[in-house]
Write a protein that holds these residues in place. Sequence first.
Motif, mmCIF file in Angstrom:
data_model
loop_
_atom_site.group_PDB
_atom_site.id
_atom_site.type_symbol
_atom_site.label_atom_id
_atom_site.label_comp_id
_atom_site.label_asym_id
_atom_site.label_seq_id
_atom_site.Cartn_x
_atom_site.Cartn_y
_atom_site.Cartn_z
ATOM 1 N N ALA A 241 3.882 -2.598 29.745
ATOM 2 C CA ALA A 241 2.614 -2.996 29.471
ATOM 3 C C ALA A 241 2.066 -3.187 27.955
ATOM 4 C CB ALA A 241 1.721 -1.898 30.084
ATOM 5 N N PHE A 242 3.138 -2.664 27.075
ATOM 6 C CA PHE A 242 2.953 -2.720 25.697
ATOM 7 C C PHE A 242 2.403 -4.126 25.151
ATOM 8 C CE2 PHE A 242 5.597 1.295 24.906
ATOM 9 C CZ PHE A 242 4.761 2.064 25.517
ATOM 10 N N ALA A 243 1.658 -4.207 24.236
ATOM 11 C CA ALA A 243 1.169 -5.701 23.712
ATOM 12 C C ALA A 243 2.614 -6.127 22.961
ATOM 13 C CB ALA A 243 0.210 -5.262 23.003
ATOM 14 N N ARG A 244 2.296 -7.517 22.727
ATOM 15 C CA ARG A 244 3.439 -8.081 21.986
ATOM 16 C C ARG A 244 3.802 -7.518 20.431
ATOM 17 N NH1 ARG A 244 2.474 -14.565 20.737
ATOM 18 N NH2 ARG A 244 0.442 -13.387 20.372
ATOM 19 N N ARG A 245 2.358 -7.204 19.946
ATOM 20 C CA ARG A 245 2.358 -6.700 18.638
ATOM 21 C C ARG A 245 3.065 -5.592 18.335
ATOM 22 N NH1 ARG A 245 -2.990 -5.191 19.869
ATOM 23 N NH2 ARG A 245 -3.469 -7.507 19.906
ATOM 24 N N LEU B 35 -8.431 -11.497 7.903
ATOM 25 C CA LEU B 35 -7.694 -12.941 7.367
ATOM 26 C C LEU B 35 -6.705 -13.281 8.185
ATOM 27 C CD1 LEU B 35 -8.347 -11.364 3.864
ATOM 28 C CD2 LEU B 35 -8.989 -13.507 4.483
ATOM 29 N N ILE B 36 -5.755 -12.570 8.960
ATOM 30 C CA ILE B 36 -4.874 -12.997 9.633
ATOM 31 C C ILE B 36 -4.651 -13.366 11.138
ATOM 32 C CG2 ILE B 36 -2.259 -12.550 9.869
ATOM 33 C CD1 ILE B 36 -2.262 -10.651 7.771
ATOM 34 N N ASP B 37 -4.477 -14.657 11.198
ATOM 35 C CA ASP B 37 -4.273 -15.148 12.581
ATOM 36 C C ASP B 37 -2.833 -15.028 12.685
ATOM 37 O OD1 ASP B 37 -6.658 -15.555 13.748
ATOM 38 O OD2 ASP B 37 -7.118 -17.220 12.374
ATOM 39 N N ALA C 283 8.975 -8.565 -3.527
ATOM 40 C CA ALA C 283 10.479 -7.982 -2.659
ATOM 41 C C ALA C 283 10.935 -7.201 -3.901
ATOM 42 C CB ALA C 283 11.212 -9.374 -2.599
ATOM 43 N N PRO C 284 10.973 -5.908 -3.530
ATOM 44 C CA PRO C 284 10.308 -5.194 -2.302
ATOM 45 C C PRO C 284 8.987 -4.934 -2.237
ATOM 46 C CG PRO C 284 11.743 -3.717 -3.703
ATOM 47 C CD PRO C 284 11.604 -4.988 -4.528
ATOM 48 N N SER C 285 8.451 -4.440 -1.242
ATOM 49 C CA SER C 285 7.134 -3.965 -1.105
ATOM 50 C C SER C 285 6.775 -2.605 -0.186
ATOM 51 C CB SER C 285 6.118 -4.990 -0.563
ATOM 52 O OG SER C 285 4.848 -4.624 -0.888
ATOM 53 N N TYR C 286 5.527 -2.220 -0.464
ATOM 54 C CA TYR C 286 5.333 -0.953 0.541
ATOM 55 C C TYR C 286 5.431 -1.196 1.862
ATOM 56 C CZ TYR C 286 2.045 2.159 2.821
ATOM 57 O OH TYR C 286 1.273 3.397 3.278
ATOM 58 N N LEU C 287 6.101 -0.270 2.504
ATOM 59 C CA LEU C 287 6.553 -0.543 3.938
ATOM 60 C C LEU C 287 5.245 -0.355 4.844
ATOM 61 C CD1 LEU C 287 9.267 -0.365 5.658
ATOM 62 C CD2 LEU C 287 9.496 2.190 5.404
ATOM 63 N N GLY C 288 4.519 0.394 4.528
ATOM 64 C CA GLY C 288 3.218 0.388 5.468
ATOM 65 C C GLY C 288 2.506 -0.861 5.617
ATOM 66 N N ALA C 289 2.454 -1.737 4.266
ATOM 67 C CA ALA C 289 2.011 -3.033 4.526
ATOM 68 C C ALA C 289 2.691 -3.910 5.173
ATOM 69 C CB ALA C 289 1.636 -3.393 2.762
ATOM 70 N N LEU C 290 4.108 -3.851 5.111
ATOM 71 C CA LEU C 290 4.941 -4.816 5.555
ATOM 72 C C LEU C 290 4.869 -4.674 7.090
ATOM 73 C CD1 LEU C 290 8.214 -4.618 3.544
ATOM 74 C CD2 LEU C 290 6.347 -6.213 3.406
ATOM 75 N N MET C 291 4.676 -3.119 7.426
ATOM 76 C CA MET C 291 4.463 -3.318 8.971
ATOM 77 C C MET C 291 3.162 -3.697 9.374
ATOM 78 S SD MET C 291 6.431 0.675 8.968
ATOM 79 C CE MET C 291 6.403 0.985 10.729
ATOM 80 N N ALA C 292 2.180 -3.491 8.808
ATOM 81 C CA ALA C 292 0.753 -3.786 9.145
ATOM 82 C C ALA C 292 0.820 -5.540 9.161
ATOM 83 C CB ALA C 292 -0.071 -3.239 8.224
ATOM 84 N N ALA D 139 0.327 -7.691 12.709
ATOM 85 C CA ALA D 139 -0.529 -8.767 12.768
ATOM 86 C C ALA D 139 -0.045 -10.265 12.842
ATOM 87 C CB ALA D 139 -1.575 -8.988 11.435
ATOM 88 N N GLU D 140 1.143 -10.165 13.234
ATOM 89 C CA GLU D 140 2.292 -11.431 13.377
ATOM 90 C C GLU D 140 1.900 -12.356 12.133
ATOM 91 O OE1 GLU D 140 2.003 -12.791 17.458
ATOM 92 O OE2 GLU D 140 0.755 -10.829 17.911
ATOM 93 N N ALA D 141 1.879 -11.881 11.086
ATOM 94 C CA ALA D 141 1.712 -12.789 9.845
ATOM 95 C C ALA D 141 3.219 -13.316 9.389
ATOM 96 C CB ALA D 141 1.311 -11.899 8.565
ATOM 97 N N ASP D 142 3.184 -14.522 8.866
ATOM 98 C CA ASP D 142 4.588 -15.074 8.339
ATOM 99 C C ASP D 142 4.566 -14.299 7.016
ATOM 100 O OD1 ASP D 142 6.821 -16.294 7.694
ATOM 101 O OD2 ASP D 142 5.831 -18.229 7.259
#
Length: 401
Positions: free
Chosen positions: A7-11, A114-116, A125-134, A138-141
């Motif tokens: 049942a878990f969402a794709r995200r 802002l993100i579809d 590169a590199p960046s904050y892990l919490g932001a990368l996970m967010a 959000a399925e950003a590229d």
Amino acid sequence: MADFTHAFARRTRMRGGDGLTSILAGSPPGVLSMTGGFPNPATFPTDELDEIAARLLRDDAAVALQYTPCEGIASVREYLVDRQEQLQGRRPEPAELVVTSGGMECIALMCQTLIDPGDTVVVEAPSYLGALMAFGGAEADTVAIATDDEGLRVDALAERLADGLRPKFVYTIPEYQNPTGRTLPLERRHELVELCRRHRALIFEDVAYRELPFDGASLPSLWSLAPDIVVQAGTFSKSFFPGVRLGWATGPAEVIAELAAAKQITDQCAGGLGQRLVEEYGRAGGFERHLPAARALYASHWAALSAALGRHMPEGVGWTEPAGGFLTWVTLPEEVDTLAMRSAATAAGVAYVPGAPFHVGANGHNTLRLSFSHLTEVELETAVERLAAVVRAAPGRRGRG
Ligand SMILES: Cc1ncc(COP(=O)(O)O)c(C=O)c1O
């Protein structure tokens, strides 16, 4: 037992590894940990908080314990507007600032606003892990741009933008960056702002560590240079205490209005008690009184760590020289894998965060992040001694001294 994984969402599968969870999990007893970017509890102003909290409960319960307007309590917003002017030399209009439940919530609100799925976001590169996970959630590229000792390589970003890259925003941490500890110099700040203005790209500036320079001096924030194209995420987690879960977003009014609208369907408002604590503490001059001691503490920890690294690390190991905050980034010889080395480090009684999860894609295998906020100067010396021994013995380095 029932299994709900179907049942878990794709995200839930888009967030990326367990990096942040394992950092937050802490280390076994006896291990000297240089993992979490947590402020040192010695910097928490408990006596003043005790007095302010008691006063708020006694005299202000109807506001401090109540739901608040979505964009924040009016007097708190006024205080934050004043504070931006005092610390960053530019006064936001009331419609250009919203109170958030910390820096991480601001990142989540930016994603919602802002993100579809499939939209491009630029990161360092590199960046904050919490932001990368967010951004992943959000399925950003997520497109990573190279950094050097002076932070984001604006020339590399310029090339990508000239080639047609159209990011929804460029996420950057200009001061004492997480994870590298580096700071973007003034000239690059101007170049970045000009470049993004030319390409009509929004900059998302995260100033989580900005108020912790070792020498008390700060460069102009990107938002102060270009409030028309910069959204700034600020937090009181490092300069006050993370348990307050309080921050702000300031930027173009139309973006801030959307962030506030997005907040209506997350937590509706940041906690009133935390908002009023920040306001009362700030108006009474608490930050001016206490931050110098916090800065001095982190500066002396860095001096100890830096000296220990110089004393113990073998040849071929390099590290960044932060001018504030409490993080440094260590690069080991190419053949060392810091993810694989982690169990040997734990066995030797020292913990760090491997560098790979801070990267988009398969990079940074031979890097690691050290936090010098918590351990004492003596413990930092021992921790580095242990880590250096583990590095010397790492597979691929055997016999090389
Ligand atoms: C760069 C950066 N941004 C944001 C955050 C999250 O801050 P908050 O605790 O306010 O959610 C952190 C926390 O470590 C951070 O390092």
